[in-house]
Write a protein that holds these residues in place. Structure first.
Motif, mmCIF file in Angstrom:
data_model
loop_
_atom_site.group_PDB
_atom_site.id
_atom_site.type_symbol
_atom_site.label_atom_id
_atom_site.label_comp_id
_atom_site.label_asym_id
_atom_site.label_seq_id
_atom_site.Cartn_x
_atom_site.Cartn_y
_atom_site.Cartn_z
ATOM 1 N N TRP A 160 0.816 -1.216 0.000
ATOM 2 C CA TRP A 160 0.000 0.000 0.000
ATOM 3 C C TRP A 160 0.854 1.272 0.000
ATOM 4 C CZ3 TRP A 160 -5.378 0.285 -0.122
ATOM 5 C CH2 TRP A 160 -6.041 -0.949 -0.067
ATOM 6 N N ASP A 161 2.162 1.154 -0.019
ATOM 7 C CA ASP A 161 3.041 2.322 0.071
ATOM 8 C C ASP A 161 2.852 3.327 -1.064
ATOM 9 O OD1 ASP A 161 4.092 1.223 2.337
ATOM 10 O OD2 ASP A 161 6.144 0.986 1.576
ATOM 11 N N LEU A 162 2.496 2.868 -2.227
ATOM 12 C CA LEU A 162 2.351 3.757 -3.392
ATOM 13 C C LEU A 162 0.892 4.002 -3.755
ATOM 14 C CD1 LEU A 162 5.242 2.291 -5.578
ATOM 15 C CD2 LEU A 162 5.292 4.284 -4.067
ATOM 16 N N GLY A 163 0.010 3.773 -2.808
ATOM 17 C CA GLY A 163 -1.412 3.987 -3.058
ATOM 18 C C GLY A 163 -2.168 2.665 -3.029
ATOM 19 N N THR A 164 -3.437 2.730 -3.398
ATOM 20 C CA THR A 164 -4.281 1.541 -3.406
ATOM 21 C C THR A 164 -3.797 0.580 -4.484
ATOM 22 O OG1 THR A 164 -6.142 2.903 -2.694
ATOM 23 C CG2 THR A 164 -6.650 0.704 -3.553
ATOM 24 N N PRO A 165 -3.545 -0.683 -4.117
ATOM 25 C CA PRO A 165 -3.059 -1.653 -5.102
ATOM 26 C C PRO A 165 -4.080 -1.905 -6.220
ATOM 27 C CG PRO A 165 -2.750 -2.468 -2.875
ATOM 28 C CD PRO A 165 -3.589 -1.231 -2.769
ATOM 29 N N LYS A 166 -3.564 -2.164 -7.393
ATOM 30 C CA LYS A 166 -4.389 -2.443 -8.565
ATOM 31 C C LYS A 166 -5.330 -3.622 -8.310
ATOM 32 C CE LYS A 166 -3.910 -3.235 -13.529
ATOM 33 N NZ LYS A 166 -2.949 -3.402 -14.628
ATOM 34 N N ALA A 167 -4.855 -4.619 -7.586
ATOM 35 C CA ALA A 167 -5.674 -5.795 -7.288
ATOM 36 C C ALA A 167 -6.894 -5.449 -6.432
ATOM 37 C CB ALA A 167 -4.830 -6.861 -6.582
ATOM 38 N N VAL A 168 -6.842 -4.335 -5.731
ATOM 39 C CA VAL A 168 -7.985 -3.873 -4.936
ATOM 40 C C VAL A 168 -8.896 -3.000 -5.804
ATOM 41 C CG1 VAL A 168 -8.670 -2.456 -2.945
ATOM 42 C CG2 VAL A 168 -6.706 -4.005 -2.761
ATOM 43 N N LEU A 169 -8.300 -2.179 -6.645
ATOM 44 C CA LEU A 169 -9.079 -1.253 -7.472
ATOM 45 C C LEU A 169 -9.859 -1.942 -8.596
ATOM 46 C CD1 LEU A 169 -6.688 1.810 -7.829
ATOM 47 C CD2 LEU A 169 -8.826 1.686 -6.553
ATOM 48 N N GLU A 170 -9.276 -2.949 -9.218
ATOM 49 C CA GLU A 170 -9.940 -3.592 -10.360
ATOM 50 C C GLU A 170 -11.315 -4.164 -10.006
ATOM 51 O OE1 GLU A 170 -6.741 -6.163 -11.703
ATOM 52 O OE2 GLU A 170 -6.499 -4.910 -13.492
ATOM 53 N N PRO A 171 -11.451 -4.956 -8.928
ATOM 54 C CA PRO A 171 -12.789 -5.462 -8.598
ATOM 55 C C PRO A 171 -13.772 -4.349 -8.222
ATOM 56 C CG PRO A 171 -11.089 -6.637 -7.347
ATOM 57 C CD PRO A 171 -10.421 -5.516 -8.071
ATOM 58 N N LEU A 172 -13.261 -3.284 -7.605
ATOM 59 C CA LEU A 172 -14.119 -2.152 -7.251
ATOM 60 C C LEU A 172 -14.639 -1.467 -8.514
ATOM 61 C CD1 LEU A 172 -15.289 -0.366 -5.013
ATOM 62 C CD2 LEU A 172 -13.184 0.977 -5.118
ATOM 63 N N LEU A 173 -13.766 -1.263 -9.464
ATOM 64 C CA LEU A 173 -14.146 -0.670 -10.742
ATOM 65 C C LEU A 173 -15.190 -1.546 -11.448
ATOM 66 C CD1 LEU A 173 -13.501 1.675 -12.686
ATOM 67 C CD2 LEU A 173 -11.697 0.260 -13.644
ATOM 68 N N ASP A 174 -14.965 -2.860 -11.468
ATOM 69 C CA ASP A 174 -15.933 -3.788 -12.070
ATOM 70 C C ASP A 174 -17.281 -3.714 -11.363
ATOM 71 O OD1 ASP A 174 -14.033 -4.625 -13.872
ATOM 72 O OD2 ASP A 174 -13.512 -6.449 -12.762
ATOM 73 N N TYR A 175 -17.269 -3.653 -10.037
ATOM 74 C CA TYR A 175 -18.515 -3.565 -9.263
ATOM 75 C C TYR A 175 -19.301 -2.311 -9.642
ATOM 76 C CZ TYR A 175 -21.667 -2.733 -5.366
ATOM 77 O OH TYR A 175 -22.778 -2.453 -4.603
ATOM 78 N N TRP A 176 -18.612 -1.170 -9.692
ATOM 79 C CA TRP A 176 -19.293 0.080 -10.025
ATOM 80 C C TRP A 176 -19.863 0.050 -11.442
ATOM 81 C CZ3 TRP A 176 -20.621 4.489 -7.382
ATOM 82 C CH2 TRP A 176 -20.223 4.534 -6.052
ATOM 83 N N LEU A 177 -19.169 -0.587 -12.342
ATOM 84 C CA LEU A 177 -19.645 -0.645 -13.731
ATOM 85 C C LEU A 177 -20.751 -1.670 -13.947
ATOM 86 C CD1 LEU A 177 -16.371 -0.264 -15.810
ATOM 87 C CD2 LEU A 177 -18.444 1.123 -16.012
ATOM 88 N N GLU A 178 -20.656 -2.817 -13.303
ATOM 89 C CA GLU A 178 -21.539 -3.934 -13.632
ATOM 90 C C GLU A 178 -22.649 -4.211 -12.614
ATOM 91 O OE1 GLU A 178 -18.745 -7.111 -14.207
ATOM 92 O OE2 GLU A 178 -17.630 -5.965 -15.696
ATOM 93 N N SER A 179 -22.430 -3.849 -11.354
ATOM 94 C CA SER A 179 -23.391 -4.268 -10.329
ATOM 95 C C SER A 179 -24.086 -3.133 -9.583
ATOM 96 C CB SER A 179 -22.688 -5.158 -9.292
ATOM 97 O OG SER A 179 -22.115 -6.276 -9.929
ATOM 98 N N TYR A 180 -23.382 -2.054 -9.328
ATOM 99 C CA TYR A 180 -23.935 -0.989 -8.495
ATOM 100 C C TYR A 180 -25.106 -0.312 -9.192
ATOM 101 C CZ TYR A 180 -24.188 2.907 -5.239
ATOM 102 O OH TYR A 180 -24.625 3.805 -4.308
ATOM 103 N N GLN A 181 -26.186 -0.126 -8.451
ATOM 104 C CA GLN A 181 -27.402 0.496 -8.987
ATOM 105 C C GLN A 181 -27.673 1.807 -8.240
ATOM 106 O OE1 GLN A 181 -29.107 -0.778 -11.651
ATOM 107 N NE2 GLN A 181 -27.433 -2.269 -11.727
ATOM 108 N N TRP A 182 -27.201 2.923 -8.803
ATOM 109 C CA TRP A 182 -27.356 4.196 -8.126
ATOM 110 C C TRP A 182 -28.823 4.546 -7.877
ATOM 111 C CZ3 TRP A 182 -25.790 7.408 -4.775
ATOM 112 C CH2 TRP A 182 -26.467 8.617 -4.621
ATOM 113 N N ARG A 183 -29.699 4.352 -8.843
ATOM 114 C CA ARG A 183 -31.104 4.745 -8.673
ATOM 115 C C ARG A 183 -31.746 3.997 -7.492
ATOM 116 N NH1 ARG A 183 -31.067 9.530 -10.562
ATOM 117 N NH2 ARG A 183 -30.886 9.693 -12.797
ATOM 118 N N ALA A 184 -31.411 2.738 -7.295
ATOM 119 C CA ALA A 184 -31.941 1.990 -6.150
ATOM 120 C C ALA A 184 -31.400 2.579 -4.843
ATOM 121 C CB ALA A 184 -31.588 0.514 -6.264
ATOM 122 N N GLU A 185 -30.126 2.922 -4.823
ATOM 123 C CA GLU A 185 -29.522 3.528 -3.625
ATOM 124 C C GLU A 185 -30.122 4.903 -3.361
ATOM 125 O OE1 GLU A 185 -27.092 3.862 -0.266
ATOM 126 O OE2 GLU A 185 -27.713 2.147 -1.454
#
Length: 191
Positions: free
Chosen positions: A34-59
């Motif tokens: 984590w010394d150079l920021g959020t690891p890519k392995a953490v960001l990639e699934p988050l990015l996929d979640y926001w694109l494919e699963s997260y439903q803003w209108r429901a929230e």
């Protein structure tokens, strides 16, 4: 009022997420990953979640149903010119207790959080007897006001670069007075 993000803004956000390219990652030992920021392995699934699963209108609908939200304009002296006034639209949650002796509570979120923090506890604060674990004792009830800090969430940002803690406190004090509270308690974290 509730919150309502425009479809145009949601489409733009989706486009930005689709165009995101994460940089190649340096190989670091586990204790330094984590010394150079959020690891890519953490960001990639988050990015996929926001694109494919997260439903803003429901929230958005869930937040609008569970939190009574409003906006008001607060006028403050301009920090850049004492003869001028700046106007800020402040977004806030306001839920009054049905209890006669409820104490007004200004619930201030910290950075990088938001007014949403209050969602899990607002019912317990406004009506503590409604919780099975509390019973019918003499727990204190509160009228809860949870504003969005200027420049965060749905509150306007100040145009002054020196707008800070003191000015935020003044804006929130004006908000509480506008809601009819001359005296109140404050909860906050961070600063």
């Amino acid at each position: 009022m509730g919150i309502q993000v425009s479809s145009k803004y949601l489409e733009l956000t989706k486009k930005k997420l689709e165009l995101t390219r994460l940089p190649r990652e340096l190989e670091l030992p586990e204790q330094r990953r984590w010394d150079l920021g959020t690891p890519k392995a953490v960001l990639e699934p988050l990015l996929d979640y926001w694109l494919e699963s997260y439903q803003w209108r429901a929230e958005e609908a869930r937040l609008n149903t569970s939190l009574p939200q409003y906006r008001t304009t607060i006028k403050l002296p301009s920090l850049d010119n004492e003869d001028q006034v700046q106007s800020l639209r402040i977004h806030f949650v306001h839920k009054r207790s049905t209890h006669r002796h409820a104490i007004p509570l200004l619930f201030c979120h910290t950075w990088p959080s938001s007014f949403i923090e209050v969602q899990k506890i607002i019912d317990a604060l406004t009506n503590p007897q409604s919780l099975p674990s509390f019973g019918d004792g003499a727990q204190q009830a509160f009228d809860v006001v949870a504003p969005s800090i200027p420049g965060f969430g749905f509150s306007d940002a100040s145009s002054s670069e020196t707008f800070g803690l003191e000015e935020t406190a003044k804006a929130f004090s004006k908000l509480m007075k506008r809601l009819g509270y001359d005296r109140y308690v404050v909860h906050g974290t961070g600063w």
